[in-house]
Write an enzyme that holds these catalytic residues in place. Structure first.
Site, PDB file in Angstrom:
ATOM      1  N   SER A 169      71.140 -10.019  31.951  1.00 57.77           N
ATOM      2  CA  SER A 169      72.540 -10.388  31.726  1.00 57.77           C
ATOM      3  C   SER A 169      73.283 -10.600  33.039  1.00 57.77           C
ATOM      4  O   SER A 169      72.960  -9.978  34.059  1.00 57.77           O
ATOM      5  CB  SER A 169      73.229  -9.275  30.923  1.00 57.77           C
ATOM      6  OG  SER A 169      74.614  -9.490  30.834  1.00 57.77           O
TER       7      SER A 169
ATOM      8  N   ASP B  92      72.437 -18.468  25.422  1.00 56.29           N
ATOM      9  CA  ASP B  92      73.485 -19.152  24.661  1.00 56.29           C
ATOM     10  C   ASP B  92      74.265 -20.147  25.495  1.00 56.29           C
ATOM     11  O   ASP B  92      75.043 -20.934  24.954  1.00 56.29           O
ATOM     12  CB  ASP B  92      74.477 -18.134  24.086  1.00 56.29           C
ATOM     13  CG  ASP B  92      75.323 -17.489  25.176  1.00 56.29           C
ATOM     14  OD1 ASP B  92      76.550 -17.698  25.203  1.00 56.29           O
ATOM     15  OD2 ASP B  92      74.752 -16.776  26.024  1.00 56.29           O
TER      16      ASP B  92
ATOM     17  N   LYS C 294      73.033 -16.203  37.609  1.00 53.03           N
ATOM     18  CA  LYS C 294      72.727 -17.427  36.877  1.00 53.03           C
ATOM     19  C   LYS C 294      73.697 -18.534  37.302  1.00 53.03           C
ATOM     20  O   LYS C 294      74.872 -18.234  37.541  1.00 53.03           O
ATOM     21  CB  LYS C 294      72.853 -17.187  35.361  1.00 53.03           C
ATOM     22  CG  LYS C 294      71.933 -16.095  34.836  1.00 53.03           C
ATOM     23  CD  LYS C 294      72.218 -15.808  33.353  1.00 53.03           C
ATOM     24  CE  LYS C 294      71.382 -14.658  32.828  1.00 53.03           C
ATOM     25  NZ  LYS C 294      71.681 -14.361  31.401  1.00 53.03           N
TER      26      LYS C 294
ATOM     27  N   ASP D 129      69.298 -12.686  26.883  1.00 53.63           N
ATOM     28  CA  ASP D 129      70.661 -12.630  27.398  1.00 53.63           C
ATOM     29  C   ASP D 129      71.448 -11.731  26.451  1.00 53.63           C
ATOM     30  O   ASP D 129      70.979 -11.415  25.348  1.00 53.63           O
ATOM     31  CB  ASP D 129      71.257 -14.035  27.440  1.00 53.63           C
ATOM     32  CG  ASP D 129      72.713 -14.041  27.881  1.00 53.63           C
ATOM     33  OD1 ASP D 129      73.020 -13.432  28.918  1.00 53.63           O
ATOM     34  OD2 ASP D 129      73.539 -14.638  27.167  1.00 53.63           O
ATOM     35  N   MET D 130      72.641 -11.318  26.836  1.00 56.12           N
ATOM     36  CA  MET D 130      73.398 -10.426  25.964  1.00 56.12           C
ATOM     37  C   MET D 130      74.690 -11.076  25.456  1.00 56.12           C
ATOM     38  O   MET D 130      74.834 -11.356  24.266  1.00 56.12           O
ATOM     39  CB  MET D 130      73.725  -9.116  26.698  1.00 56.12           C
ATOM     40  CG  MET D 130      74.392  -8.071  25.822  1.00 56.12           C
ATOM     41  SD  MET D 130      74.828  -6.563  26.740  1.00 56.12           S
ATOM     42  CE  MET D 130      76.221  -7.158  27.725  1.00 56.12           C
ATOM     43  N   ASP D 131      75.637 -11.332  26.356  1.00 56.47           N
ATOM     44  CA  ASP D 131      76.946 -11.847  25.944  1.00 56.47           C
ATOM     45  C   ASP D 131      76.824 -13.237  25.348  1.00 56.47           C
ATOM     46  O   ASP D 131      76.280 -14.156  25.977  1.00 56.47           O
ATOM     47  CB  ASP D 131      77.898 -11.877  27.142  1.00 56.47           C
ATOM     48  CG  ASP D 131      78.240 -10.483  27.637  1.00 56.47           C
ATOM     49  OD1 ASP D 131      78.863  -9.731  26.884  1.00 56.47           O
ATOM     50  OD2 ASP D 131      77.856 -10.141  28.778  1.00 56.47           O
TER      51      ASP D 131
END
Length: 221
Positions: free
Chosen positions: A115, A173, A148, A15-17
């Protein structure tokens, strides 16, 4: 409780953010600018309910909550424009992110981004961190039917990597993101972003919950 043994992944999907970069607080600013300019109270509790969701889906939820009449496309474009303005000066890597990326690359494990952000945001964020050449495969939830917590974006990343989902390690996260990864059949290592979630929020989704990415790297070692 610490899981019994580390996974030996065939690929790692990030994931990114909130996971690789400390950008959820920047998203909050970008979104709040849109709502506060219209006299709306965008509370922390309300934002926590949409963390990890795709933008069109969370914006529809917020629009319904506030009873807004503006087109969703215009609202999402405004948030995106705010983010693209803020990313270069405000987004920073999460603790342990550069070291974990180096660790994965040193083992030649294929890696990808999966993402909820639009591709333009993904590209701007990676460029801001100098990760353009690291993450050649970038999967946005905009590329799949459902965002998601549906598994679609993770399944897309696994297919493009050519690795079966059960052999992929996903790093997340948020609870919504962890649900997406586990629904895809992947092992999910979770590091809660303290700006919006706690370990308890994730422990009901995956047994692999870590305090930071340094701990993830140490566990894989």
């Amino acid at each position: 409780m610490r899981p019994p043994e580390p996974m030996k992944p065939h690929a790692v999907i990030f994931d990114m953010d909130g996971l690789l970069v400390d950008s959820e607080r920047i998203w909050h600013i970008a979104e709040d600018e849109v709502f506060s300019s219209r006299g709306l109270d965008y509370t922390d509790e309300l934002r926590a309910s949409i963390i990890g969701m795709r933008m069109d889906e969370f914006m529809a939820k917020l629009s319904d909550h506030f009873g807004m009449q503006e087109p969703l496309e215009a609202l999402t474009a405004e948030v995106n424009a705010n983010m693209l303005r803020l990313i270069p000066s405000m987004v920073r890597p999460q603790p342990g992110a550069p070291e974990l990326i180096d660790f994965v690359q040193a083992r030649a494990w294929p890696l990808a981004i999966a993402s909820s952000s639009p591709l333009a945001i993904i590209e701007a964020t990676l460029q801001s961190q100098g990760w353009d050449e690291v993450f050649r495969l970038r999967c946005s939830a905009d590329d799949v039917p459902r965002g998601k917590p549906a598994p679609d974006v993770y399944l897309l990343a696994a297919r493009l990597l050519g690795v079966q989902p059960e052999h992929c390690l996903a790093l997340e996260d948020s609870a919504n993101g962890a649900r997406a990864a586990t629904a895809a059949g992947m092992t999910c290592y979770a590091v809660p972003d303290r700006s919006h979630s706690q370990a308890a929020d994730l422990e009901s989704v995956t047994p692999y919950v870590f305090p930071d990415l340094h701990a993830v790297r140490a566990w894989l070692t």
